[in-house]
Design a protein around this motif. Structure first.
Motif, PDB file in Angstrom:
ATOM      1  N   GLU A 214       0.824  -1.217   0.000  1.00  9.31           N
ATOM      2  CA  GLU A 214       0.000   0.000   0.000  1.00  9.31           C
ATOM      3  C   GLU A 214       0.861   1.272   0.000  1.00  9.31           C
ATOM      4  O   GLU A 214       0.338   2.365  -0.155  1.00  9.31           O
ATOM      5  CB  GLU A 214      -0.955  -0.004   1.199  1.00  9.31           C
ATOM      6  N   GLN A 215       2.162   1.102   0.116  1.00  7.62           N
ATOM      7  CA  GLN A 215       3.038   2.287   0.138  1.00  7.62           C
ATOM      8  C   GLN A 215       3.711   2.599  -1.193  1.00  7.62           C
ATOM      9  O   GLN A 215       4.490   3.543  -1.288  1.00  7.62           O
ATOM     10  CB  GLN A 215       4.141   2.082   1.178  1.00  7.62           C
ATOM     11  N   VAL A 311      -2.167   3.879   0.186  1.00 12.08           N
ATOM     12  CA  VAL A 311      -2.306   4.439   1.523  1.00 12.08           C
ATOM     13  C   VAL A 311      -2.638   5.934   1.470  1.00 12.08           C
ATOM     14  O   VAL A 311      -3.179   6.492   2.425  1.00 12.08           O
ATOM     15  CB  VAL A 311      -1.021   4.127   2.353  1.00 12.08           C
TER      16      VAL A 311
END
Ligand SMILES: O=c1ccn([C@@H]2O[C@H](COP(=O)(O)OP(=O)(O)O[C@H]3O[C@H](CO)[C@@H](O)[C@H](O)[C@H]3O)[C@@H](O)[C@H]2O)c(=O)[nH]1
Ligand SMILES: O=C(O)[C@H](O)COP(=O)(O)O
Length: 324
Positions: A214-215, A311
């Protein structure tokens, strides 16, 4: 191979060529101990011929018989055939790419389906498999999960395998992976020699921690795998990456012209990660068809389109129940 790549290759290549190489009870204990939740994602565009058997076998083996997986999700990527209906009948959850995070619109391509899958799943560990795999590949799931369940330093695991190429009734036992061998590997070895130990840098079978996936951004088309590899190298460093020998992989091959377009997207993806490259590099691929009297140029856009790290995306609820 550079010494750092060789050391990584020796220390971070695991083996799971068949179920016999795996301690599934040990993996289940690791899953329980870590409080993990596992999602398996199959991106699929027009895969009605293969997705039903594959999804059905995964659900039966790893959800119903052995509780290693909590959900099997087919992400329907703009299919025009019965992919969604067949996957649902096989017991998988199904979602259309366009229906996930609708406020963010929808784009074509495999990478888009994978990016949206982060918002449509609940696991803290995600396993991705192509939906056109042939043969029994159920061991791929525990094989890819094993390094994540046994080594907290590992955040991303690529599958590797021998790839037969079946063309016009002739089988070349290790002739598959043409874009990998003729485009991706030479580029990666030239630009990121520390990644030279990856046997299948483009392979569609891999697993990762949500906290890492998610990063990073996701490229929307076929550049997604090479983009993830380079970006996750930046995020996790070489020791955070691993690979697993899964034995043999057979899939439905595309023709040379389609693979040329895939290679174009891979080149654009690589160029997008090289500092100082012209922003308009890698925009258009021109191929030639002969009509019998001469050559006809056919141009296709191969520019990369990129989604931001999940994110950072409004509407993505990483804190929803069940996500560790
Ligand atoms: O717009 C698309 C195109 C493909 N797919 C799915 O993605 C998977 C892989 O696509 P495929 O066309 O079969 O790719 P390959 O020719 O197998 O290409 C290899 O190399 C690609 C570039 O790295 C990777 O994306 C693939 O996973 C890898 O198998 C399949 O399940 C497709 O249905 C989508 O979901 N949406
Ligand atoms: O990974 C690749 O290089 C492409 O999927 C092409 O694979 P193939 O040559 O086995 O069709």
């Amino acid at each position: 191979m550079r010494p750092d790549a060789r050391a990584w290759f020796s220390g971070r290549t695991y083996t799971a060529r068949s179920a016999a190489d795996l301690d599934v009870e040990g993996l289940l204990r690791g899953k329980r101990r870590g409080g993990h939740r596992v999602s398996v994602v199959l991106p699929a565009r027009d895969e009605e011929a293969t997705v039903g058997r594959l999804a059905g076998e995964l659900v039966e083996q790893w959800v119903r018989r052995v509780p290693l997986v909590d959900e099997v999700l087919v992400v329907d990527s703009d299919s025009t055939d019965r992919t969604a209906e067949i996957a649902r009948a096989a017991g998988a959850d199904v979602v259309a790419t366009a229906d996930v995070l609708p406020a963010h619109g929808t784009r074509p391509g495999k990478g888009e389906a994978l990016w949206k899958s982060l918002a449509a799943t609940t696991g803290d560990l995600l396993v991705f498999l192509d939906a056109d795999l042939l043969g029994d590949v159920t061991h791929y799931v525990p094989g890819l999960l094993a390094p994540l369940l046994t080594d907290p330093q590992v955040g991303y695991v690529k599958g590797c395998y021998t790839r037969p190429l079946e063309l016009s009734g002739h089988t070349s036992p290790a002739g598959g992976g043409r874009v990998t061998e003729l485009t991706a590997r030479p580029l990666l070895d030239a630009l990121w020699p520390e990644l030279a130990g990856f046997v299948q840098p483009l392979g569609g079978e891999y697993a990762g921690r949500r906290s890492a996936l998610e990063q990073v951004p996701f490229l929307s088309g076929y550049g997604v795998e090479v983009g993830l590899l380079v970006d996750l190298l930046g995020l996790l460093g070489l020791p955070g990456l691993a690979q697993v020998d899964l034995g043999v992989r057979r899939h439905t091959s595309q023709d040379q012209e389609a693979l040329g377009r895939m290679a174009g997207q891979v080149v654009s993806a690589v160029l997008s990660r090289v500092p100082g490259v012209r922003a308009d590099a890698g925009g258009l691929l021109t191929q030639f068809r002969s009509d019998g009297t001469g050559f006809v140029p056919v141009s296709t856009p191969v520019a990369v389109d990129e989604r931001p790290p999940m994110v950072t995306v409004a509407g993505y609820r990483a804190d929803r129940a069940g996500v560790v």
